[in-house]
Design a protein around this motif. Structure first.
Motif, PDB file in Angstrom:
ATOM      1  N   GLN A 163      11.523   5.472   9.017  1.00 50.88           N
ATOM      2  CA  GLN A 163      12.161   5.876  10.260  1.00 50.88           C
ATOM      3  C   GLN A 163      13.311   4.947  10.616  1.00 50.88           C
ATOM      4  OE1 GLN A 163      11.730   8.664  11.889  1.00 50.88           O
ATOM      5  NE2 GLN A 163      10.203   9.254  10.386  1.00 50.88           N
ATOM      6  N   TYR A 164      13.170   3.655  10.267  1.00 52.28           N
ATOM      7  CA  TYR A 164      14.234   2.693  10.527  1.00 52.28           C
ATOM      8  C   TYR A 164      15.513   3.137   9.816  1.00 52.28           C
ATOM      9  CZ  TYR A 164      17.066  -1.496  10.181  1.00 52.28           C
ATOM     10  OH  TYR A 164      18.116  -2.374  10.221  1.00 52.28           O
ATOM     11  N   ALA A 165      15.406   3.493   8.540  1.00 47.46           N
ATOM     12  CA  ALA A 165      16.569   3.919   7.760  1.00 47.46           C
ATOM     13  C   ALA A 165      17.159   5.204   8.323  1.00 47.46           C
ATOM     14  CB  ALA A 165      16.185   4.106   6.294  1.00 47.46           C
ATOM     15  N   LYS A 166      16.308   6.128   8.740  1.00 43.89           N
ATOM     16  CA  LYS A 166      16.807   7.381   9.302  1.00 43.89           C
ATOM     17  C   LYS A 166      17.590   7.131  10.587  1.00 43.89           C
ATOM     18  CE  LYS A 166      13.626  10.814   7.523  1.00 43.89           C
ATOM     19  NZ  LYS A 166      12.623  11.813   7.865  1.00 43.89           N
ATOM     20  N   ARG A 167      17.067   6.259  11.460  1.00 45.70           N
ATOM     21  CA  ARG A 167      17.774   5.947  12.701  1.00 45.70           C
ATOM     22  C   ARG A 167      19.106   5.273  12.398  1.00 45.70           C
ATOM     23  NH1 ARG A 167      12.558   4.484  14.291  1.00 45.70           N
ATOM     24  NH2 ARG A 167      13.026   2.306  13.877  1.00 45.70           N
ATOM     25  N   TYR A 168      19.105   4.338  11.449  1.00 48.46           N
ATOM     26  CA  TYR A 168      20.339   3.650  11.077  1.00 48.46           C
ATOM     27  C   TYR A 168      21.361   4.640  10.529  1.00 48.46           C
ATOM     28  CZ  TYR A 168      23.629   0.464   8.944  1.00 48.46           C
ATOM     29  OH  TYR A 168      24.775  -0.186   8.600  1.00 48.46           O
ATOM     30  N   ASP A 169      20.914   5.541   9.667  1.00 54.64           N
ATOM     31  CA  ASP A 169      21.820   6.531   9.087  1.00 54.64           C
ATOM     32  C   ASP A 169      22.489   7.370  10.170  1.00 54.64           C
ATOM     33  OD1 ASP A 169      21.365   5.689   6.538  1.00 54.64           O
ATOM     34  OD2 ASP A 169      20.080   7.372   5.983  1.00 54.64           O
ATOM     35  N   LYS A 170      21.726   7.804  11.152  1.00 54.07           N
ATOM     36  CA  LYS A 170      22.276   8.671  12.190  1.00 54.07           C
ATOM     37  C   LYS A 170      23.243   7.937  13.108  1.00 54.07           C
ATOM     38  CE  LYS A 170      18.872  12.287  12.645  1.00 54.07           C
ATOM     39  NZ  LYS A 170      17.880  12.921  13.487  1.00 54.07           N
ATOM     40  N   THR A 171      22.942   6.695  13.443  1.00 49.71           N
ATOM     41  CA  THR A 171      23.778   5.993  14.410  1.00 49.71           C
ATOM     42  C   THR A 171      24.949   5.261  13.778  1.00 49.71           C
ATOM     43  OG1 THR A 171      22.353   4.047  14.324  1.00 49.71           O
ATOM     44  CG2 THR A 171      21.893   5.680  16.040  1.00 49.71           C
ATOM     45  N   LYS A 172      24.841   4.827  12.542  1.00 47.99           N
ATOM     46  CA  LYS A 172      25.899   4.018  11.939  1.00 47.99           C
ATOM     47  C   LYS A 172      26.568   4.696  10.747  1.00 47.99           C
ATOM     48  CE  LYS A 172      24.947   0.162  14.241  1.00 47.99           C
ATOM     49  NZ  LYS A 172      25.667  -0.225  15.373  1.00 47.99           N
ATOM     50  N   ARG A 173      25.776   5.098   9.775  1.00 42.29           N
ATOM     51  CA  ARG A 173      26.320   5.565   8.509  1.00 42.29           C
ATOM     52  C   ARG A 173      27.063   6.889   8.600  1.00 42.29           C
ATOM     53  NH1 ARG A 173      21.796   3.728   5.145  1.00 42.29           N
ATOM     54  NH2 ARG A 173      22.688   1.728   4.731  1.00 42.29           N
ATOM     55  N   VAL A 174      26.567   7.809   9.392  1.00 35.16           N
ATOM     56  CA  VAL A 174      27.176   9.148   9.460  1.00 35.16           C
ATOM     57  C   VAL A 174      27.576   9.502  10.887  1.00 35.16           C
ATOM     58  CG1 VAL A 174      26.055  10.003   7.377  1.00 35.16           C
ATOM     59  CG2 VAL A 174      24.886  10.232   9.559  1.00 35.16           C
ATOM     60  N   ALA A 175      28.024   8.515  11.640  1.00 37.14           N
ATOM     61  CA  ALA A 175      28.336   8.721  13.054  1.00 37.14           C
ATOM     62  C   ALA A 175      29.589   9.561  13.270  1.00 37.14           C
ATOM     63  CB  ALA A 175      28.487   7.375  13.753  1.00 37.14           C
ATOM     64  N   THR A 176      30.524   9.551  12.331  1.00 39.08           N
ATOM     65  CA  THR A 176      31.765  10.315  12.470  1.00 39.08           C
ATOM     66  C   THR A 176      31.941  11.202  11.239  1.00 39.08           C
ATOM     67  OG1 THR A 176      33.151   8.697  11.344  1.00 39.08           O
ATOM     68  CG2 THR A 176      32.837   8.388  13.715  1.00 39.08           C
ATOM     69  N   PRO A 177      32.793  12.223  11.327  1.00 42.42           N
ATOM     70  CA  PRO A 177      33.030  13.080  10.146  1.00 42.42           C
ATOM     71  C   PRO A 177      33.545  12.293   8.939  1.00 42.42           C
ATOM     72  CG  PRO A 177      33.897  14.138  12.109  1.00 42.42           C
ATOM     73  CD  PRO A 177      33.464  12.761  12.521  1.00 42.42           C
ATOM     74  N   ILE A 178      34.392  11.303   9.154  1.00 43.28           N
ATOM     75  CA  ILE A 178      34.909  10.490   8.045  1.00 43.28           C
ATOM     76  C   ILE A 178      33.770   9.706   7.395  1.00 43.28           C
ATOM     77  CG2 ILE A 178      36.394   8.527   7.470  1.00 43.28           C
ATOM     78  CD1 ILE A 178      38.308   9.572   9.668  1.00 43.28           C
ATOM     79  N   LYS A 179      32.923   9.090   8.224  1.00 45.29           N
ATOM     80  CA  LYS A 179      31.777   8.342   7.701  1.00 45.29           C
ATOM     81  C   LYS A 179      30.816   9.267   6.960  1.00 45.29           C
ATOM     82  CE  LYS A 179      32.385   4.081   8.968  1.00 45.29           C
ATOM     83  NZ  LYS A 179      32.607   3.082   7.951  1.00 45.29           N
ATOM     84  N   ARG A 180      30.648  10.485   7.454  1.00 43.99           N
ATOM     85  CA  ARG A 180      29.774  11.462   6.787  1.00 43.99           C
ATOM     86  C   ARG A 180      30.279  11.759   5.378  1.00 43.99           C
ATOM     87  NH1 ARG A 180      28.242  13.503  11.505  1.00 43.99           N
ATOM     88  NH2 ARG A 180      30.137  14.664  11.926  1.00 43.99           N
ATOM     89  N   GLU A 181      31.602  11.959   5.249  1.00 46.57           N
ATOM     90  CA  GLU A 181      32.200  12.229   3.934  1.00 46.57           C
ATOM     91  C   GLU A 181      32.026  11.033   2.995  1.00 46.57           C
ATOM     92  OE1 GLU A 181      33.652  14.755   2.134  1.00 46.57           O
ATOM     93  OE2 GLU A 181      32.711  15.878   3.744  1.00 46.57           O
ATOM     94  N   GLN A 182      32.239   9.839   3.520  1.00 45.72           N
ATOM     95  CA  GLN A 182      32.072   8.638   2.699  1.00 45.72           C
ATOM     96  C   GLN A 182      30.628   8.500   2.231  1.00 45.72           C
ATOM     97  OE1 GLN A 182      33.484   5.398   5.093  1.00 45.72           O
ATOM     98  NE2 GLN A 182      35.631   5.971   4.843  1.00 45.72           N
ATOM     99  N   HIS A 183      29.695   8.727   3.143  1.00 47.91           N
ATOM    100  CA  HIS A 183      28.275   8.628   2.797  1.00 47.91           C
ATOM    101  C   HIS A 183      27.916   9.645   1.719  1.00 47.91           C
ATOM    102  CE1 HIS A 183      24.074   7.701   3.332  1.00 47.91           C
ATOM    103  NE2 HIS A 183      23.806   8.967   3.550  1.00 47.91           N
ATOM    104  N   LYS A 184      28.452  10.834   1.842  1.00 47.70           N
ATOM    105  CA  LYS A 184      28.212  11.880   0.847  1.00 47.70           C
ATOM    106  C   LYS A 184      28.750  11.453  -0.523  1.00 47.70           C
ATOM    107  CE  LYS A 184      29.494  16.682   0.685  1.00 47.70           C
ATOM    108  NZ  LYS A 184      30.014  17.771   1.479  1.00 47.70           N
ATOM    109  N   PHE A 185      29.931  10.842  -0.547  1.00 45.90           N
ATOM    110  CA  PHE A 185      30.517  10.352  -1.795  1.00 45.90           C
ATOM    111  C   PHE A 185      29.629   9.282  -2.432  1.00 45.90           C
ATOM    112  CE2 PHE A 185      33.225   7.065  -3.816  1.00 45.90           C
ATOM    113  CZ  PHE A 185      33.575   7.781  -4.950  1.00 45.90           C
ATOM    114  N   TYR A 186      29.120   8.353  -1.619  1.00 42.42           N
ATOM    115  CA  TYR A 186      28.286   7.275  -2.154  1.00 42.42           C
ATOM    116  C   TYR A 186      26.939   7.772  -2.672  1.00 42.42           C
ATOM    117  CZ  TYR A 186      31.618   3.832  -0.498  1.00 42.42           C
ATOM    118  OH  TYR A 186      32.741   3.087  -0.309  1.00 42.42           O
TER     119      TYR A 186
END
Length: 142
Positions: free
Chosen positions: A46-69
């Motif tokens: 759950q910690y990782a899921k919360r982090y992903d939602k608030t930091k890693r994929v917070a904006t459309p640009i970050k979402r695209e970067q996360h998808k690439f990684y």
């Protein structure tokens, strides 16, 4: 052969994976592995899921970067760079130190130039300390 630096304080010997300590410090390995298991059991997914939602994929640009990684293309690029640079931090090597690293860093950040995200010449192995310093520098200058 994959290697990493011995985790013992001030020991710079390289050890073959999956070990964490050189032969001289091997007695420390059991306690280290036990502490890792204790930590991993105390941190739930759950910690990782919360982090992903608030930091890693917070904006459309970050979402695209996360998808690439998460893509196969990135995993293949990462493997090529790690093998080519022998898991050694390229920033430490320029200063004459040998430090094991397993993070791949974009020399020119993809936030600044997205066209270089899959350019092998823009990728380097970096250790955690150099990565922290470089990230801090990037926030100030980019």
């Amino acid at each position: 052969m994959e290697v990493r630096q011995c985790r013992a304080l001030n020991c710079h010997k390289l050890v073959e994976l999956p070990h964490y300590y050189c032969d001289e410090h091997r007695e420390l390995e059991a306690a280290y592995l036990q502490s890792r298991m204790k930590w991993s059991h105390s941190h739930d997914k759950q910690y990782a899921k919360r982090y992903d939602k608030t930091k890693r994929v917070a904006t459309p640009i970050k979402r695209e970067q996360h998808k690439f990684y998460k893509s196969k293309q990135w995993q293949d690029l990462r493997t090529v760079v790690l093998n080519k640079q022998h898991y050694l931090c390229q920033y430490c090597l320029t200063e004459g130190r040998v430090t094991q690293g397993n993070t791949i860093d974009h020399t020119i950040p993809i936030n600044f130039d997205p066209t270089k995200k899959d350019d092998v010449n823009n990728l380097n192995v970096i250790c955690p300390e150099c990565h922290r310093l470089k990230t801090d520098w990037e926030y100030k200058h980019y």
